[in-house]
Design an enzyme around this catalytic site. Sequence first.
Site, PDB file in Angstrom:
ATOM      1  N   GLY A  13       0.881  -1.246   0.065  1.00 58.55           N
ATOM      2  CA  GLY A  13      -0.111   0.022   0.077  1.00 58.55           C
ATOM      3  C   GLY A  13       0.872   1.131   0.046  1.00 58.55           C
ATOM      4  O   GLY A  13       0.401   2.390   0.124  1.00 58.55           O
ATOM      5  N   CYS A  14       2.119   1.203  -0.033  1.00 63.13           N
ATOM      6  CA  CYS A  14       3.048   2.374  -0.116  1.00 63.13           C
ATOM      7  C   CYS A  14       3.284   2.468  -1.472  1.00 63.13           C
ATOM      8  O   CYS A  14       3.633   1.566  -2.371  1.00 63.13           O
ATOM      9  CB  CYS A  14       4.145   2.308   0.793  1.00 63.13           C
ATOM     10  SG  CYS A  14       3.740   2.043   2.432  1.00 63.13           S
ATOM     11  N   GLN A  15       3.588   3.721  -1.882  1.00 64.69           N
ATOM     12  CA  GLN A  15       4.148   4.214  -3.422  1.00 64.69           C
ATOM     13  C   GLN A  15       5.511   3.944  -3.679  1.00 64.69           C
ATOM     14  O   GLN A  15       5.925   3.533  -4.472  1.00 64.69           O
ATOM     15  CB  GLN A  15       3.809   5.607  -3.598  1.00 64.69           C
ATOM     16  CG  GLN A  15       2.185   5.849  -4.028  1.00 64.69           C
ATOM     17  CD  GLN A  15       2.076   7.065  -4.586  1.00 64.69           C
ATOM     18  OE1 GLN A  15       2.799   8.122  -4.163  1.00 64.69           O
ATOM     19  NE2 GLN A  15       1.291   7.157  -5.617  1.00 64.69           N
TER      20      GLN A  15
END
Lengths: 404, 141
Positions: free
Chosen positions: B51-53
């Site tokens: 869920g992190c870029q």
Amino acid sequence: MLDINTIRKDFPILDQKVNGQKLIYFDNAATSQTPNQVVDSIVDYYKRTNSNIHRGNHKLSIQATTAYEDVRKKLHKYFNSRLPQEIIFTSGTTQSINIITLGYTDLLTSKDEVIVSEMEHHSNIVPVQMLCERTGAKLNVIPMDNQGNLILKEFDKFISEKTKLVFVSHVSNALGTVNPISYIINKSHEVGAKVLIDGAQGASHFEIDFQKLDIDYYTVSAHKMCGPTGTGILYGKEELLNKLSPWHGGGEMIDEVSFEKTTYGELPHKFEPGTPNIAGVIAFGAAIEYMDNIGLDNIQAHEDELLKYCTQELKEIEGLKIYGEAKNKIAVISFNVEGIHHYDLGSLLDQFGVAVRIGHHCAQPVMNYFKIPGTVRISFSFYNTKEEIDLMIKALKRAITMLQ
Amino acid sequence: MTDMLAIQDEIVAEFSSFDNWADRYEYMIELGKSLPLIDPKYKVDNNLIKGCQSNVWLHSETNDGKLIFTADSDAILTKGIIAILIRVFSNQDPDSIMEAKTDFIDKIGLKNHLSPIRANGLLSMIKELKMYAVKSKTRSN
């Protein structure tokens, strides 16, 4: 020469501050901005004309139908298709591509082959992979070189009597490369293969003549060419579209319905089930008119100038690497700065008011080719200026200093 | 062990001393450089936070009933964010971590500078920190 100051008055969105800074919108390859004329056409439609089309028998419905069908005629002339009904209204390029890949499910077998290119957007890869999984057809991938050009020698090797479909983008969204679509179409037609050109990034930059280029299928998204989101077209030659099964069933797309047997309507209705995005289509018409008035030649000349100027300025920056340096490219620049993550650069540019895109740009195979997780992507439109580029370069240099 | 709320107040005070975004970001970059780095052997896909870029790896060890967090990221601003979180969450007992409130994040004005996608990444990090506490507690019971 374009009178940019006058043009920018049509785009009030550009005249605002974000994060306390003057907005510089350089994310046009993701979505272009919408001029007043297009916004007004949506408002006017809902204020005066809103009504369901085709089936109604009253004044408003007739007006709405006429306005909707007039856009089809306008696009038919604009892109020079043989017939207006070869223009199918869709929600955009992704849906257009899926209509084709779903339509071919019954027409391909495990003996057939399909070609895509390595530089495609995921929306021109995933539906094709799904089609190959359903039918057992073999998928061949045209590789690219380190400048971001397709290696045509490899494409030539794949082309054979087994090839039934070829999917190639007109312009790469991640690298800006303009692909040699005439060559690919002609070569494919020699063996009887049909070609779908993903025009999401093409139609906003070039004049395209569907008949002259002998294009089988072409897809367009309105929101990349000053139109609204959720609207686009699928173009297909009449004789080809007639052979395809409809992708969705519903109202509007039928000839007769009974529980014994339902027969489908003629083109274009066969592929337009349900109530379409009427306001969107009408606004798309206004967008085409707007761009046509400015002139694609003028647009291209101005964007080329911005591309050259910005490329030159970026190359002065130490450690900056541009991905995609094809000779024939549009105003898209993907880059990274050595030792800095694209996420950090994008976040700081945003703080400076500069809107860019960061990440893999829905083209992971391209990123895998260059062995990088992503890039910063700048993309211009005709309303952008050299002064904006100067401000962006200044912001970029400051961001690099902060991050190093 | 300093009280988690006290640490949070300390961070809020630090951030409120900046009157412009550039200083605040420069401070985050500084914090990113001070992040307690994960041992390379734990920098594996299993420890990646979804869920992190950008890639974020998180690892935890227990020392005398307290959880010690180490992490890394390939983006420096992300390292700054995780460094702030680790300063609050590391060296605490599992119960405190599980119950910890995180409204200090709103107070430092960080969320205003995060897009919804990035804010999701931040929430994923907090969730992951708390998950380590849950797991550690389940093991010790």
